[in-house]
Design an enzyme around this catalytic site. Sequence first.
Site, short mmCIF file in Angstrom:
data_model
loop_
_atom_site.label_atom_id
_atom_site.label_comp_id
_atom_site.label_asym_id
_atom_site.label_seq_id
_atom_site.Cartn_x
_atom_site.Cartn_y
_atom_site.Cartn_z
N SER A 129 0.74 -1.14 0.05
CA SER A 129 0.06 0.20 0.22
C SER A 129 0.62 1.60 -0.02
CB SER A 129 -0.71 -0.19 1.25
OG SER A 129 -1.94 -0.93 1.18
N GLU A 244 -3.25 -15.46 0.77
CA GLU A 244 -3.40 -14.57 1.97
C GLU A 244 -4.99 -15.14 2.70
OE1 GLU A 244 -3.11 -9.85 3.71
OE2 GLU A 244 -2.55 -10.30 1.90
N ASN A 385 -12.39 -5.53 2.70
CA ASN A 385 -13.81 -6.43 2.45
C ASN A 385 -14.80 -5.97 0.86
OD1 ASN A 385 -12.99 -7.74 4.37
ND2 ASN A 385 -14.70 -7.38 5.65
N GLU A 386 -14.48 -4.61 0.82
CA GLU A 386 -15.92 -4.00 -0.60
C GLU A 386 -14.03 -4.90 -2.16
OE1 GLU A 386 -14.57 -2.29 1.92
OE2 GLU A 386 -15.90 -1.52 3.17
#
Lengths: 399, 367
Positions: A129, A244, A385-386
């Site tokens: 990220s 993951e 989760n989106e």
Amino acid sequence: MNASFTAEELQFQEDARQFLEAEFPKDIRAKVEQRVRLEKDDYVRWQKILYKKGWAAPNWPEEYGGTGWTAVQKYIFAEQMARFGAPEPVAFGMKMVAPVIYSYGNEEQKKRFLPDILASNVWWCQGYSEPNSGSDLASLKTSAVREGDHYIVNGTKTWNTLGQYADWIFCLVRTDNSVKKQEGISFLLIDMKTPGIKVSPIYLIDGTPEVNEVYFENVKVPVENLIGEENKGWTYAKVLLTHERTNIAGVPRSKVRLEKLRALAAKTADGNGGSLSDDPIFKKKIAEAEIQVLALEYAELRALAAVSVGKAPGPESSILKVVGTEVAQFIDELYMEMAAWQSLPFVPDQFVEGFSGEEIGENGEAATALNYFNNRKASIYGGSNEIQKNIICKAVLGL
Amino acid sequence: MLQDSVQKFVHRHYSFDDRNAIIDSGSGYSDECWQLFAELGWLTVPFSEDDGGFGGLATDMMVLMEEFGKAMVVEPFVPTAVLGGGLVAALGSEQQKEQNLGPLMEGKLQLGAALYETNGRYNLASVGTTAKRDGDHYVVNGSKILVLNGESAQQLLVSVRTQGAERDEQGISVVLIDAASSGVHKKAYTTVDGHRAAQISFTDVRVPVANCLGAEGEALSALRRVVDRATLCVSAEAVGALDMLLQKTVEYSKTRKQFGTAIGTFQALQHRMADMFIECQLARSIVVMAAMKLDSNLPDAEKARAVSAAKSRVGRAIRKVGQEAVQLHGGIGITNELDVGHLFKRVTGIETLFGNSDFHTARFASL
């Protein structure tokens, strides 16, 4: 896929139990039970014990040091680990970079990196990220420009977990700006001791410096640290994220936490002369969590059964990520609700090794709200989760 | 007017950084701010005109608390003025009121109410702390958890059992105990949401019988009424804080770009913010309902039911709006540097205060 274990599997379960009973260090177990935060040494010491036994990396191919267990054995082992509160090996090396190295690295890289990961000699962290690339990871901007035998890396990585302990970082870097964003990304391994790297802690609302920002300023990385082909990093990273996600359901841990919750509820006063176990509302909530974990467990077993007959973990793993994190977060809420007033004191010192003052609350009650706050990260990390739902829409539902 | 005055104060004195500095200070609240509270008359809001106050209306407290909620004010308004002062006003003699309420409204007296015990959970009638008569004194023994403002309080209002068994409704008294008395032991801490509280034990603490508020053994119903007012106050505070969470989330969604566009353009996220808005509006509505009923002539049970309805529903809004605000912000939502995480922590703390949603749902059903 069977509903009950075979005699061999039951024997394996007993072997795993005995091993953990004998070898999982008592002091680490006590820390886990008292919710004292584990330090680097605790993880490394325990992982080295697993390594000595040959059980450090159940998911690796046997040729690199994997256990050769069946899916069911892996499952049994994970459950026993959770039962003893034994921490899973830190994921970044064992579960995240290693599969990329053994799948896409060259022989030299495999020889150079895998043994030290297996033996827990080297601590890895993740550089994915960036401040402006979260859910849209492929938009990442950290650049690696080839100059002779080196890449020169510049940029900032964020949400880097436990990077303060790390010897190496695996990074997604941009090596081509002229193509579609997914097609100009490479997978680079970087020694954290290289000049030009700065690690700066980000404090979370539970008071822990668990994550960091990592700054790269003209960091020279030898080209032999590139995994696979230049500009193919996104493909490798996607595979890694799928790994993951299969590890993210956390069924054994959720099961054990629910069992403990039930036991503690029976000892927690409801304020009316009984215990919380008699409270119909709380009882119903625990039951709902248990039912959800059961459904998740069988979703995971079905996914494992598919993998064992040769299918790669597919988009179904998104289900495990979404439901696994949500149910864990729901259990966090139940612990906090059980602790009631005693969830409110902010006493993080109480959960650091060597605390000898007067304790507030019992059974880690004063850690419950902090856990709830901290674990809101679970539905954000590893592909939020989106993003998982986007994957389901695209790859499963064809929308 | 009240709203305007708090907004001006927040603008001048209570930025996010100001608040952080106050939390890190020795006492955990700003005495300078507290004196301003007194000068501006806010400390008189919870009290009737007969007691020298502004009127004591729940609707006024609601307005004040909502603004406090937006700025996450940590000064001990609820423990000192609403709970402590409220108990003195509800139960105390003229002399006790004179001694305490005057200094309180002038900003010179800090109070704490020690009402809850480990075995009692949220039940105010579960009082194991005993006060045994010895001549013209009580001898108090027992232990209370999470006394808000317990560290700075000069006087503690302690629920004690003067007769009966642990959960009897009769036999509960409230006594004023000087916090400096021998046998009072405090274990003070900051709470997860930046307030101060203490666990306080009482070992053979001698308290003059004259320090009992109201008739001995008859305090429970007043205690419940006062805690209901405090419950309304923190519910209103949550309404303010939830509005801020929504506002900040909407703003962020308009500026945060991913996939080449502001994330607020994604319909999946727009609907979630619409749901947050609905929650905020329902929370606000039910708090207004409860405040109006508290200010009415309805029977006590009706008022209690209204407060429980509000706290229960606000608690649900807190879960939903708090979690969604963090989720839509992503990782930045749980960092110390951003106010969103702190709003999330405060509303979560409020969810527990004076009984969580499950407790108040059950109480609503039982009344």
